[in-house]
Design a protein around this motif. Structure first.
Motif, PDB file in Angstrom:
ATOM      1  N   ASN A  54      -1.305   0.933  -4.241  1.00 37.41           N
ATOM      2  CA  ASN A  54      -0.733   1.779  -3.185  1.00 37.41           C
ATOM      3  C   ASN A  54      -1.779   2.019  -2.096  1.00 37.41           C
ATOM      4  O   ASN A  54      -2.439   3.070  -2.083  1.00 37.41           O
ATOM      5  CB  ASN A  54      -0.259   3.116  -3.768  1.00 37.41           C
ATOM      6  CG  ASN A  54       0.859   2.959  -4.766  1.00 37.41           C
ATOM      7  OD1 ASN A  54       1.927   2.455  -4.444  1.00 37.41           O
ATOM      8  ND2 ASN A  54       0.611   3.384  -6.003  1.00 37.41           N
TER       9      ASN A  54
ATOM     10  N   THR B 198       4.619 -12.319   7.111  1.00 36.64           N
ATOM     11  CA  THR B 198       4.544 -11.708   5.783  1.00 36.64           C
ATOM     12  C   THR B 198       3.835 -12.638   4.814  1.00 36.64           C
ATOM     13  O   THR B 198       3.803 -13.861   4.998  1.00 36.64           O
ATOM     14  CB  THR B 198       5.950 -11.407   5.232  1.00 36.64           C
ATOM     15  OG1 THR B 198       6.705 -12.626   5.185  1.00 36.64           O
ATOM     16  CG2 THR B 198       6.654 -10.396   6.104  1.00 36.64           C
TER      17      THR B 198
ATOM     18  N   SER C 133       4.013 -12.979   0.631  1.00 36.28           N
ATOM     19  CA  SER C 133       4.732 -12.463  -0.533  1.00 36.28           C
ATOM     20  C   SER C 133       4.138 -12.998  -1.823  1.00 36.28           C
ATOM     21  O   SER C 133       3.838 -14.193  -1.939  1.00 36.28           O
ATOM     22  CB  SER C 133       6.208 -12.866  -0.453  1.00 36.28           C
ATOM     23  OG  SER C 133       6.815 -12.307   0.693  1.00 36.28           O
TER      24      SER C 133
ATOM     25  N   ARG D 122       5.135  -8.160  -4.516  1.00 32.95           N
ATOM     26  CA  ARG D 122       5.162  -7.395  -3.283  1.00 32.95           C
ATOM     27  C   ARG D 122       5.132  -8.307  -2.062  1.00 32.95           C
ATOM     28  O   ARG D 122       4.805  -9.489  -2.154  1.00 32.95           O
ATOM     29  CB  ARG D 122       3.974  -6.431  -3.228  1.00 32.95           C
ATOM     30  CG  ARG D 122       2.634  -7.140  -3.151  1.00 32.95           C
ATOM     31  CD  ARG D 122       1.477  -6.234  -3.471  1.00 32.95           C
ATOM     32  NE  ARG D 122       1.507  -4.976  -2.756  1.00 32.95           N
ATOM     33  CZ  ARG D 122       0.663  -3.970  -2.991  1.00 32.95           C
ATOM     34  NH1 ARG D 122      -0.261  -4.109  -3.935  1.00 32.95           N
ATOM     35  NH2 ARG D 122       0.732  -2.852  -2.322  1.00 32.95           N
ATOM     36  N   THR D 123       5.447  -7.712  -0.904  1.00 30.65           N
ATOM     37  CA  THR D 123       5.381  -8.402   0.378  1.00 30.65           C
ATOM     38  C   THR D 123       4.639  -7.502   1.360  1.00 30.65           C
ATOM     39  O   THR D 123       5.026  -6.336   1.548  1.00 30.65           O
ATOM     40  CB  THR D 123       6.775  -8.721   0.926  1.00 30.65           C
ATOM     41  OG1 THR D 123       7.459  -9.595   0.012  1.00 30.65           O
ATOM     42  CG2 THR D 123       6.690  -9.401   2.282  1.00 30.65           C
ATOM     43  N   ILE D 124       3.588  -8.036   1.966  1.00 32.01           N
ATOM     44  CA  ILE D 124       2.812  -7.269   2.937  1.00 32.01           C
ATOM     45  C   ILE D 124       2.792  -8.023   4.268  1.00 32.01           C
ATOM     46  O   ILE D 124       3.217  -9.179   4.357  1.00 32.01           O
ATOM     47  CB  ILE D 124       1.362  -7.048   2.453  1.00 32.01           C
ATOM     48  CG1 ILE D 124       0.612  -8.396   2.349  1.00 32.01           C
ATOM     49  CG2 ILE D 124       1.337  -6.298   1.129  1.00 32.01           C
ATOM     50  CD1 ILE D 124      -0.879  -8.253   2.161  1.00 32.01           C
TER      51      ILE D 124
ATOM     52  N   ASP E 262       4.446   0.192  11.024  1.00 29.83           N
ATOM     53  CA  ASP E 262       5.692   0.658  10.415  1.00 29.83           C
ATOM     54  C   ASP E 262       6.897  -0.094  10.970  1.00 29.83           C
ATOM     55  O   ASP E 262       7.783  -0.518  10.214  1.00 29.83           O
ATOM     56  CB  ASP E 262       5.859   2.160  10.632  1.00 29.83           C
ATOM     57  CG  ASP E 262       4.897   2.991   9.795  1.00 29.83           C
ATOM     58  OD1 ASP E 262       4.372   2.454   8.799  1.00 29.83           O
ATOM     59  OD2 ASP E 262       4.655   4.157  10.145  1.00 29.83           O
TER      60      ASP E 262
ATOM     61  N   ALA F 188       6.833  -3.738   9.808  1.00 29.61           N
ATOM     62  CA  ALA F 188       7.199  -3.823   8.397  1.00 29.61           C
ATOM     63  C   ALA F 188       8.708  -3.712   8.224  1.00 29.61           C
ATOM     64  O   ALA F 188       9.317  -4.438   7.419  1.00 29.61           O
ATOM     65  CB  ALA F 188       6.486  -2.739   7.604  1.00 29.61           C
TER      66      ALA F 188
ATOM     67  N   ALA G 167       8.781  -5.737   4.855  1.00 28.73           N
ATOM     68  CA  ALA G 167       7.516  -5.703   4.117  1.00 28.73           C
ATOM     69  C   ALA G 167       7.036  -4.271   3.952  1.00 28.73           C
ATOM     70  O   ALA G 167       7.557  -3.333   4.576  1.00 28.73           O
ATOM     71  CB  ALA G 167       6.451  -6.516   4.859  1.00 28.73           C
ATOM     72  N   GLU G 168       6.019  -4.102   3.095  1.00 27.10           N
ATOM     73  CA  GLU G 168       5.339  -2.813   3.010  1.00 27.10           C
ATOM     74  C   GLU G 168       4.604  -2.547   4.320  1.00 27.10           C
ATOM     75  O   GLU G 168       4.151  -3.493   4.983  1.00 27.10           O
ATOM     76  CB  GLU G 168       4.317  -2.829   1.876  1.00 27.10           C
ATOM     77  CG  GLU G 168       4.884  -3.027   0.484  1.00 27.10           C
ATOM     78  CD  GLU G 168       3.768  -3.106  -0.545  1.00 27.10           C
ATOM     79  OE1 GLU G 168       2.817  -2.288  -0.453  1.00 27.10           O
ATOM     80  OE2 GLU G 168       3.836  -3.974  -1.430  1.00 27.10           O
TER      81      GLU G 168
ATOM     82  N   VAL H 111       1.770  -2.315   5.327  1.00 22.75           N
ATOM     83  CA  VAL H 111       0.366  -2.614   5.017  1.00 22.75           C
ATOM     84  C   VAL H 111       0.016  -3.901   5.756  1.00 22.75           C
ATOM     85  O   VAL H 111       0.697  -4.918   5.597  1.00 22.75           O
ATOM     86  CB  VAL H 111       0.147  -2.810   3.503  1.00 22.75           C
ATOM     87  CG1 VAL H 111      -1.282  -3.234   3.214  1.00 22.75           C
ATOM     88  CG2 VAL H 111       0.507  -1.543   2.742  1.00 22.75           C
TER      89      VAL H 111
END
Length: 227
Positions: free
Chosen positions: A53, A93, A95, A99-101, A154, A157, A162-163, A165
């Motif tokens: 996180n 992204t 992946s 997860r996907t960032i 944000d 994303a 995605a997150e 991040v």
């Protein structure tokens, strides 16, 4: 003597205040250089696995290594590089199974077509970053035209699923990267304390010269009147 006492006190007090402001800026300069050195050390540290996180405060500039699949199409953030000109940062992204960032792959020229991404896993090394690209003069993003003027993490994303991040790429396992990495550094962090200190010390010197000139004129005045 009484005639020059008040101007002398006023002049010395003003100079002392200006000098104290200059000294404060010198102290701030030492503090800011320490902060920048700490950030640079953190940026260049050995990369670690992606935190479960990531936190914008605790994990800013954290060096990370992660392997996954690049997504497409990327978002384009308008930027300019010295001696090269206008171009885009490519934000897409990455992946994994879990997860996907977001990843900032780096720079392509404005007239360069976006190359196709590899369909094989890519290992990316870079630094987590929650950039503050936007200020009062930054235009609103042209989302429909895919021209962004700030890396609004944000919003990006949400667009790419995605997150929130962002990993800014330092290097990848690709032999022919799709973009030239623009790694995180401290160049965009302002450090104007030296110029501020010089300004305050210069003003103090001018203040003292003007005070001396005023006192000289004041003490000369009776003689001038006699003639």
């Amino acid at each position: 003597m009484r005639r020059i006492l008040i101007p002398l006190i006023f002049g010395l007090a003003g100079a002392a205040m200006l000098i104290s402001l200059g000294v404060w800026q010198v102290q701030r300069l030492a503090w800011k250089e320490g902060v920048l050195t700490g950030i640079e050390t953190r940026i260049a540290a050995e990369p670690v696995l992606m935190p479960e996180n990531p936190n914008p405060d605790a994990d800013q500039y954290l060096p990370v290594r992660i392997t996954g699949m690049l997504g497409q199409p990327p978002l384009r953030v308008l930027v300019s590089r010295k001696q090269i000109g206008a171009g885009y940062r490519l934000i897409t992204t990455l992946s994994t199974d879990k997860r996907t960032i977001l990843v900032d792959l780096g720079f392509i020229k404005v007239d360069q077509p976006i190359p196709a991404f590899t369909d094989a896993p890519v290992t990316v090394t870079g630094n987590l970053n929650w950039p503050d690209d936007r200020n009062s003069s930054t235009p609103e993003n042209d989302v429909a035209g895919n021209i962004w003027f700030a890396r609004d993490v944000d919003e990006m994303a949400g667009m790419l699923g995605a997150e929130p991040v962002l990993l800014v790429v330092r290097n990848t396992s690709e032999t022919d990267p799709v973009a030239t990495p623009l790694p995180v550094d401290t160049a965009a962090i302002p450090n104007d304390h030296l110029s501020y200190a010089i300004t305050w010390f210069s003003l103090a010197a001018i203040w003292l010269v003007m005070t001396g000139y005023f006192l000289w004129r004041t003490t000369r005045k009776p003689k001038d009147d006699e003639t």
